[in-house]
Scaffold this motif. Structure first.
Motif, mmCIF file in Angstrom:
data_model
loop_
_atom_site.group_PDB
_atom_site.id
_atom_site.type_symbol
_atom_site.label_atom_id
_atom_site.label_comp_id
_atom_site.label_asym_id
_atom_site.label_seq_id
_atom_site.Cartn_x
_atom_site.Cartn_y
_atom_site.Cartn_z
ATOM 1 N N VAL A 187 0.754 -1.327 0.066
ATOM 2 C CA VAL A 187 -0.014 0.015 -0.037
ATOM 3 C C VAL A 187 0.914 1.251 0.058
ATOM 4 C CG1 VAL A 187 -0.263 0.193 2.560
ATOM 5 C CG2 VAL A 187 -2.056 1.091 1.017
ATOM 6 N N THR A 188 1.986 1.052 0.563
ATOM 7 C CA THR A 188 3.028 2.437 0.674
ATOM 8 C C THR A 188 3.672 2.727 -0.931
ATOM 9 O OG1 THR A 188 3.653 1.907 3.045
ATOM 10 C CG2 THR A 188 5.064 3.329 1.816
ATOM 11 N N ALA A 189 3.878 1.604 -1.633
ATOM 12 C CA ALA A 189 4.370 1.598 -2.791
ATOM 13 C C ALA A 189 3.168 2.290 -3.725
ATOM 14 C CB ALA A 189 4.701 0.338 -3.446
ATOM 15 N N GLY A 190 1.826 2.143 -3.339
ATOM 16 C CA GLY A 190 0.792 2.461 -3.992
ATOM 17 C C GLY A 190 0.785 3.961 -3.986
ATOM 18 N N TYR A 191 0.575 4.435 -2.942
ATOM 19 C CA TYR A 191 0.595 5.898 -2.526
ATOM 20 C C TYR A 191 1.649 6.605 -3.161
ATOM 21 C CZ TYR A 191 -3.390 5.372 0.553
ATOM 22 O OH TYR A 191 -4.775 5.211 0.946
ATOM 23 N N ALA A 192 2.949 6.063 -3.194
ATOM 24 C CA ALA A 192 4.224 6.609 -3.919
ATOM 25 C C ALA A 192 3.754 6.806 -5.417
ATOM 26 C CB ALA A 192 5.360 5.776 -3.729
ATOM 27 N N GLY A 193 3.195 5.750 -5.919
ATOM 28 C CA GLY A 193 2.706 5.942 -7.421
ATOM 29 C C GLY A 193 1.902 6.987 -7.803
ATOM 30 N N LEU A 194 1.129 7.544 -6.877
ATOM 31 C CA LEU A 194 0.398 8.626 -7.345
ATOM 32 C C LEU A 194 1.122 10.091 -7.658
ATOM 33 C CD1 LEU A 194 -2.735 8.233 -4.602
ATOM 34 C CD2 LEU A 194 -2.871 8.052 -7.260
ATOM 35 N N GLN A 195 2.298 10.024 -7.249
ATOM 36 C CA GLN A 195 2.970 10.963 -7.664
ATOM 37 C C GLN A 195 3.105 11.415 -9.134
ATOM 38 O OE1 GLN A 195 5.099 13.392 -5.658
ATOM 39 N NE2 GLN A 195 3.821 12.665 -4.015
ATOM 40 N N ILE A 196 2.831 10.488 -10.032
ATOM 41 C CA ILE A 196 2.707 10.444 -11.542
ATOM 42 C C ILE A 196 1.430 11.244 -11.895
ATOM 43 C CG2 ILE A 196 4.168 8.460 -11.651
ATOM 44 C CD1 ILE A 196 1.529 7.248 -12.779
ATOM 45 N N ALA A 197 0.477 11.476 -11.051
ATOM 46 C CA ALA A 197 -0.717 12.118 -11.478
ATOM 47 C C ALA A 197 -0.535 13.601 -11.652
ATOM 48 C CB ALA A 197 -1.670 11.876 -10.370
ATOM 49 N N HIS A 198 -0.699 13.925 -12.877
ATOM 50 C CA HIS A 198 -0.826 15.336 -13.445
ATOM 51 C C HIS A 198 -1.936 15.850 -14.065
ATOM 52 C CE1 HIS A 198 3.425 15.346 -12.054
ATOM 53 N NE2 HIS A 198 3.753 14.376 -12.814
ATOM 54 N N ILE B 52 -2.839 0.052 -4.062
ATOM 55 C CA ILE B 52 -3.350 0.402 -2.928
ATOM 56 C C ILE B 52 -4.390 -0.266 -2.190
ATOM 57 C CG2 ILE B 52 -4.905 2.514 -2.061
ATOM 58 C CD1 ILE B 52 -3.704 4.327 -3.562
ATOM 59 N N PRO B 53 -5.234 -0.725 -3.130
ATOM 60 C CA PRO B 53 -6.357 -1.754 -2.465
ATOM 61 C C PRO B 53 -5.687 -3.192 -2.226
ATOM 62 C CG PRO B 53 -6.861 -1.496 -4.663
ATOM 63 C CD PRO B 53 -5.686 -0.518 -4.231
ATOM 64 N N LEU B 54 -4.795 -3.669 -2.999
ATOM 65 C CA LEU B 54 -4.068 -5.070 -2.611
ATOM 66 C C LEU B 54 -3.462 -4.776 -1.250
ATOM 67 C CD1 LEU B 54 -2.243 -6.015 -6.093
ATOM 68 C CD2 LEU B 54 -4.116 -6.992 -4.836
ATOM 69 N N GLY B 55 -2.612 -3.759 -1.101
ATOM 70 C CA GLY B 55 -1.986 -3.670 0.173
ATOM 71 C C GLY B 55 -2.898 -3.554 1.475
ATOM 72 N N MET B 56 -4.002 -2.714 1.358
ATOM 73 C CA MET B 56 -5.083 -2.706 2.530
ATOM 74 C C MET B 56 -6.060 -3.991 2.642
ATOM 75 S SD MET B 56 -6.850 1.114 2.246
ATOM 76 C CE MET B 56 -7.736 0.861 3.560
ATOM 77 N N GLY B 57 -6.215 -4.646 1.596
ATOM 78 C CA GLY B 57 -6.786 -5.954 1.383
ATOM 79 C C GLY B 57 -6.104 -7.063 2.037
ATOM 80 N N GLY C 30 3.593 8.574 6.520
ATOM 81 C CA GLY C 30 2.797 8.234 7.870
ATOM 82 C C GLY C 30 2.704 6.793 7.882
ATOM 83 N N LEU C 31 2.495 5.932 6.532
ATOM 84 C CA LEU C 31 2.773 4.339 6.466
ATOM 85 C C LEU C 31 4.049 3.956 7.000
ATOM 86 C CD1 LEU C 31 0.462 4.174 3.497
ATOM 87 C CD2 LEU C 31 -0.034 3.308 5.730
ATOM 88 N N ILE C 32 4.998 4.768 6.699
ATOM 89 C CA ILE C 32 6.342 4.298 7.003
ATOM 90 C C ILE C 32 6.534 4.406 8.416
ATOM 91 C CG2 ILE C 32 8.801 4.927 6.951
ATOM 92 C CD1 ILE C 32 8.392 5.590 3.952
ATOM 93 N N ILE C 33 6.007 5.467 9.120
ATOM 94 C CA ILE C 33 6.114 5.493 10.513
ATOM 95 C C ILE C 33 5.435 4.428 11.399
ATOM 96 C CG2 ILE C 33 5.756 6.773 12.543
ATOM 97 C CD1 ILE C 33 6.244 9.445 10.805
ATOM 98 N N VAL C 34 4.229 4.007 10.847
ATOM 99 C CA VAL C 34 3.478 3.064 11.383
ATOM 100 C C VAL C 34 4.260 1.818 11.178
ATOM 101 C CG1 VAL C 34 1.455 1.630 11.111
ATOM 102 C CG2 VAL C 34 1.392 4.026 11.232
#
Length: 463
Positions: free
Chosen positions: A347-358, A373-378, A444-448
């Motif tokens: 899930v952390t990798a998923g949120y990092a991937g949103l950096q490409i959204a323009h 993101i859902p793969l990690g959460m699930g 936040g996810l890295i800290i957790v």
């Protein structure tokens, strides 16, 4: 009806599938309404001439009421019996959904969303308590049941935008609320056959604690939502934040002295319980806030129709289905720690991937974050929920699930308020909001994750 307490083991007439299916309906309708509203926000805005802060209130009124009453609902499930609370929650949620569908302006819609949140709080905690008590005798079966219950909710929250887009394509935004009515009726009919559950011996309700908790959460979220319009120097904003902190301290003092607290503070003496609650909060903070922003991004920046935007969330549904099922199998053989760690990494990798959204990013570029993101959460959530239940006795399962879901909903409402505030200012602000919010989510996810790695004890030895 016979009111005496029965053995909570599943009777021969009630199959595993029936109990899981009946209780999962509560999670399905409550989670569906978390996300299905997001895809309808532009249409609701046009219908009621609502600004961003009103849209945030339409989303957060539900989650605030959910979070505010969840603790009391958990105690009520343990005290009065989970089955009757489950039925009451379904009834309230169905009535409130009718109200949302006929709302005549933004304030009336917000009011009915509050009532929906009340119903959701009651039926969610009681449904999980029913599951835990029915399968408490078999930990492997309980893990499977919780994984399937969580999977149903995960699919619902991911499918919400898709279903919302389809419904608005053939009708309008009001239909997204009317769709709850047959589900609530089905839940009520199925619940008749459920067994009665054990009750906790404690008596009484913690009214002062409930009142101070309500003021704590509501004041905080209100201050965050209105921050952009009024500015931090406005007395209502910094005063609201200070008031929230004072109420939180008062709430903790009341809970320490109360004979029947809605939040038994001794629950937090367990390190597993603490880190898992923190994990749930961070997952919801990031997800709820991100889905709110992405719904605006797909429609107001990429100019997708409501149907196309809804279909754009299809990878989220697929991700939740796949990973929830995998999580249950991993738990059965390796315990709960492994799927939590794997899920956090994904899930952390998923949120990092949103950096490409323009402003002009092709949709297929967004597929990686939309699926991971859902793969990690699930993967993580079923194991997290199972570990929470394993850390308490079965007669406190309603309270424990209430604490977990209360903190998660409060964090989700905060995520919508914080990330949503960043979208004020049009398409460019929305694009920037995705970049900033994804960075906050990753941090936040890295800290957790570090805390999980350091403090989480595998569930097999935690009990």
């Amino acid at each position: 009806m016979n009111e005496h307490v029965e053995n909570v083991a599943v009777k021969p007439a009630l199959s595993f599938g029936f109990v899981v299916g009946a209780t999962s309906l509560a999670f399905v309708v409550s989670q569906l309404d978390v996300s299905i509203v997001n895809i309808a926000l532009p249409q609701i805005s046009n219908s009621f001439k609502a600004d961003v802060s009103e849209l945030q209130w339409i989303v957060d009124a539900y989650t605030i009421a959910f979070a505010v009453l969840m603790l009391s609902a958990g105690g009520m499930a343990d005290l009065l019996g989970a089955k009757r609370l489950f039925q009451l929650g379904m009834l309230i949620f169905g009535i409130a959904s009718v109200g949302c569908g006929v709302a005549w302006n933004a304030p009336s819609l917000i009011g009915f969303r509050v009532l929906q949140g009340i119903g959701a709080a009651i039926m969610i905690t009681s449904s999980l308590s029913i599951l835990n008590q029915n399968f408490e005798h078999d930990k492997a079966q309980r893990g499977r049941a919780v994984a399937m219950w969580t999977a149903a909710g995960g699919v619902a929250i991911a499918a919400g935008p898709i279903l919302g887009g389809l419904l608005m394509h053939v009708s309008n935004w009001r239909m997204i609320f009317f769709v709850n009515i047959p589900l609530c009726l089905l839940g009520l009919l199925l619940s008749i056959k459920l067994n009665e559950s054990e009750k906790h011996p404690n008596k009484g309700f913690d009214i002062p604690g409930q009142f101070t908790w309500m003021l704590t959460i509501t004041a905080l979220i209100a201050a965050i939502i209105e921050w952009h319009h009024l500015g931090f120097n406005n007395p209502l904003i910094f005063g609201g934040i200070i008031f929230s902190v004072v109420m939180l301290l008062l709430f903790l003092y009341i809970e320490k002295k109360a004979t029947s607290p809605i939040l038994p503070l001794d629950l937090f003496s367990n390190s597993n319980f603490n880190v898992l609650v923190l994990l749930g909060m961070m997952l919801n903070f990031a997800y709820y806030g991100t889905v709110f922003v992405l719904s605006l991004y797909l429609q107001d920046v990429l100019h997708y129709s409501s149907l196309a935007a809804g279909m754009g969330f299809l990878p989220l549904t697929a991700g939740f289905v796949i990973s929830n099922l995998i999580s249950g199998k991993i738990m059965a053989t390796h315990g709960t720690r492994l799927p939590i760690v794997i899920g956090l990494i994904i899930v952390t990798a998923g949120y990092a991937g949103l950096q490409i959204a323009h402003a002009d990013t092709p949709y297929w570029h967004l597929f990686f974050p939309f699926i991971t993101i859902p793969l990690g959460m699930g993967m993580a959530v079923p194991a997290m929920t199972t570990s929470i239940l394993a850390s308490v006795t079965k007669t406190r399962s309603g309270t424990a699930s209430a604490v977990l879901n209360t903190t998660r909903q409060a964090a989700g409402a905060t995520g919508v308020a914080v990330f949503g505030a960043m979208t004020n200012g049009g398409p460019l602000a929305i694009v920037k909001a995705i970049s900033v919010s994804s960075l906050l989510s990753v941090a936040g996810l890295i800290i957790v994750g570090i805390l999980i790695f350091k403090y989480l004890v595998p569930a097999k030895s935690a009990t």
